[in-house]
Design a protein around this motif. Structure first.
Motif, short mmCIF file in Angstrom:
data_model
loop_
_atom_site.label_atom_id
_atom_site.label_comp_id
_atom_site.label_asym_id
_atom_site.label_seq_id
_atom_site.Cartn_x
_atom_site.Cartn_y
_atom_site.Cartn_z
N THR A 88 0.84 -1.25 -0.03
CA THR A 88 0.02 0.04 0.08
C THR A 88 0.78 1.42 -0.11
OG1 THR A 88 0.08 0.29 2.31
CG2 THR A 88 -1.76 -1.20 1.44
N VAL A 89 0.30 2.26 -0.27
CA VAL A 89 0.79 3.90 -0.24
C VAL A 89 -0.24 4.53 0.61
CG1 VAL A 89 2.21 3.33 -2.30
CG2 VAL A 89 -0.11 4.42 -2.33
N PRO A 90 -0.01 5.75 0.87
CA PRO A 90 -0.80 6.72 1.57
C PRO A 90 -2.02 7.16 0.32
CG PRO A 90 1.23 7.50 1.94
CD PRO A 90 1.46 6.37 1.05
N ASN A 91 -3.04 7.14 0.93
CA ASN A 91 -4.21 7.59 0.04
C ASN A 91 -3.84 9.12 -0.77
OD1 ASN A 91 -5.52 5.45 1.12
ND2 ASN A 91 -7.52 6.73 1.64
N VAL A 92 -4.35 9.48 -1.84
CA VAL A 92 -4.19 10.21 -2.57
C VAL A 92 -5.47 10.90 -3.17
CG1 VAL A 92 -2.08 9.54 -3.59
CG2 VAL A 92 -4.08 9.03 -4.82
N PRO A 93 -5.51 12.45 -3.45
CA PRO A 93 -6.73 12.79 -4.02
C PRO A 93 -7.02 12.49 -5.52
CG PRO A 93 -4.89 14.37 -3.89
CD PRO A 93 -4.44 13.25 -3.07
N ALA A 94 -7.90 12.96 -6.06
CA ALA A 94 -8.31 12.17 -7.52
C ALA A 94 -7.46 12.65 -8.46
CB ALA A 94 -9.84 12.97 -7.64
N GLU A 95 -7.01 14.22 -8.32
CA GLU A 95 -6.06 14.74 -9.17
C GLU A 95 -4.56 14.13 -9.36
OE1 GLU A 95 -6.19 17.69 -5.82
OE2 GLU A 95 -7.62 16.36 -6.67
N GLU A 96 -4.33 13.26 -8.26
CA GLU A 96 -2.93 12.54 -8.21
C GLU A 96 -3.01 11.09 -8.52
OE1 GLU A 96 -0.93 13.42 -4.63
OE2 GLU A 96 -1.51 15.60 -4.70
N LEU A 97 -4.26 10.67 -8.73
CA LEU A 97 -4.61 9.34 -8.69
C LEU A 97 -3.71 8.65 -9.91
CD1 LEU A 97 -5.48 6.54 -7.45
CD2 LEU A 97 -8.03 7.09 -8.90
N ARG A 98 -3.81 8.76 -11.21
CA ARG A 98 -3.18 8.50 -12.19
C ARG A 98 -1.76 8.38 -12.08
NH1 ARG A 98 -4.83 6.31 -17.18
NH2 ARG A 98 -3.25 6.52 -18.85
N ALA A 99 -1.24 9.35 -11.67
CA ALA A 99 0.38 9.60 -11.62
C ALA A 99 0.69 8.63 -10.58
CB ALA A 99 0.65 10.86 -11.23
N GLU A 100 0.05 8.54 -9.54
CA GLU A 100 0.38 7.67 -8.27
C GLU A 100 0.42 6.23 -8.65
OE1 GLU A 100 1.58 6.74 -4.40
OE2 GLU A 100 2.18 8.19 -6.00
N ILE A 101 -0.62 5.74 -9.47
CA ILE A 101 -0.46 4.54 -10.12
C ILE A 101 0.47 4.10 -10.98
CG2 ILE A 101 -1.85 3.20 -11.53
CD1 ILE A 101 -4.41 4.28 -10.45
N ARG A 102 0.85 5.03 -11.83
CA ARG A 102 2.24 5.01 -12.73
C ARG A 102 3.26 4.83 -11.93
NH1 ARG A 102 1.23 7.83 -18.55
NH2 ARG A 102 -0.88 6.86 -18.96
N ARG A 103 3.48 5.88 -10.68
CA ARG A 103 4.69 5.73 -9.85
C ARG A 103 4.84 4.40 -9.29
NH1 ARG A 103 6.65 5.88 -5.10
NH2 ARG A 103 4.39 5.61 -4.25
N MET A 104 3.70 3.81 -8.88
CA MET A 104 3.52 2.39 -8.33
C MET A 104 4.11 1.36 -8.78
SD MET A 104 0.02 2.95 -5.93
CE MET A 104 0.14 1.18 -5.26
N ILE A 105 3.88 1.44 -10.34
CA ILE A 105 4.05 0.44 -11.34
C ILE A 105 5.60 0.57 -11.43
CG2 ILE A 105 3.60 -0.25 -13.59
CD1 ILE A 105 1.04 0.33 -13.35
N SER A 106 5.99 1.61 -11.67
CA SER A 106 7.52 1.94 -11.81
C SER A 106 8.43 1.66 -10.59
CB SER A 106 7.38 3.57 -12.23
OG SER A 106 9.15 3.67 -12.25
N GLU A 107 7.91 1.90 -9.55
CA GLU A 107 8.50 1.22 -8.44
C GLU A 107 8.77 -0.15 -8.36
OE1 GLU A 107 10.55 3.15 -6.39
OE2 GLU A 107 9.71 5.18 -7.36
N PHE A 108 7.92 -0.52 -8.54
CA PHE A 108 7.83 -2.16 -8.81
C PHE A 108 8.93 -2.83 -9.51
CE2 PHE A 108 6.68 -6.46 -10.17
CZ PHE A 108 7.00 -7.08 -8.92
#
Length: 311
Positions: free
Chosen positions: A98-118
């Motif tokens: 998991t990661v901390p919750n994010v607001p709507a405007e950051e959701l897509r970027a956060e998903i891409r970041r998570m995939i990149s980190e893995f």
């Protein structure tokens, strides 16, 4: 492509229930004027027309991820496709990152970041000549109506307890804001759970807590169309299920055309049109399944709440 299988009308009885319970939410999604509006509209029409030729019924599917009709087929396909790989694991473990919750405007970027980190975790293992984490990764997003933000996270089935622990450790090293208590690994007692929804269509709010018999407390779940639309936009074009460590990829898409052989059909040729709760033979007026919504089905359809009404 076309898939053909034998069945009875019971298959369509289950499908009628799914269509009935999801119709109101889909209409709410269409009304939002979202970039996905045409796709939501196609889901409303999913499997709405059945063309009968002898004992064969042919229908088309929308293939959208939020469609519960298509997801039933997709889940069965993924279980079959990945079943052998999971069965071959000596010690399958269920891992949550998991990661901390994010607001709507950051959701897509956060998903891409998570995939990149893995990916970087796997690349680092490769660089250090360590075995890659082997398993299957699923992206999931949930909505928190109390905080009005989103919780993207990963679920995995991975092979081996040591690999599961190493994955959590590497994730925390790369995600310093992640809460250690939010990460988890345990024995995968029912691996097929991995292939269910990627985004729950309902959410629980603390304000909707009620007390039932024996003092037991439950939270009523509602669907929030605006929040769901933001999730669907955020994951557009993103793989939800991803094999890792050398497991063969199985396409998530389902065949858009299906033919079902139903042995107990009376007429030779017919056109069946879905009307609110069942398919109607346009020539005779006969109902295909006789489905009647239960009180629970009717209640489920009504549990829709707009953000402007809850915030």
């Amino acid at each position: 492509m076309v898939s053909i299988f034998n069945a009875s009308r019971a298959v369509f009885l289950k499908r009628a229930k799914v269509k009935f319970t999801q119709q109101k939410l889909l209409r709410a999604l269409v009304k939002l004027g979202s970039p996905l509006a045409k796709k939501y509209d196609s889901t409303l029409l999913c499997s709405s027309v059945l063309e009968q030729d002898g004992n064969k019924l042919r229908s088309r599917f929308c293939n959208n991820r939020w469609c519960n009709i298509c997801n039933r087929i997709r889940t069965a396909k993924l279980i079959k496709g990945y079943g052998a790989a999971i069965d071959s694991m000596l010690d399958p473990r269920f891992v949550t990152l998991t990661v901390p919750n994010v607001p709507a405007e950051e959701l897509r970027a956060e998903i891409r970041r998570m995939i990149s980190e893995f990916r970087k975790i796997q690349e680092l293992r490769r660089k250090h000549k360590k075995p890659l984490i082997r398993g299957i990764r699923k992206l999931e997003v949930t909505y928190n109506p109390d905080m009005q933000n989103f919780h993207p996270h990963f679920h995995f089935i991975v092979e081996g307890e040591a690999a599961a622990d190493e994955l959590i450790e590497a994730w925390l090293d790369r995600n310093t804001l992640a809460d250690k208590r939010g990460q988890d690994q345990r024995e995968a007692k029912n691996p097929i759970e991995l292939f269910k929804y990627f985004a729950k269509l309902t959410s629980k709010s603390k304000s909707d807590t009620i007390i039932i018999k024996a003092g037991k407390m439950i939270r009523i779940e509602y669907s929030y169309p605006e929040a769901l639309d933001l999730v669907f936009q955020a994951i557009e074009g993103t793989r939800i299920i991803q094999p890792i460590g050398g497991i063969k990829y199985i396409k998530e898409d389902i065949e858009d055309l299906e033919t079902v052989v139903v042995e107990d059909l009376d007429s030779e040729e017919a056109l069946w049109i879905y009307q609110e709760r069942d398919w109607v033979n346009v020539y005779t007026g006969e109902l295909l399944t006789g489905y009647e919504p239960s009180r629970r089905d009717l209640s489920k359809r009504k549990k829709i709440r707009y953000l402007q009404e809850s915030g």
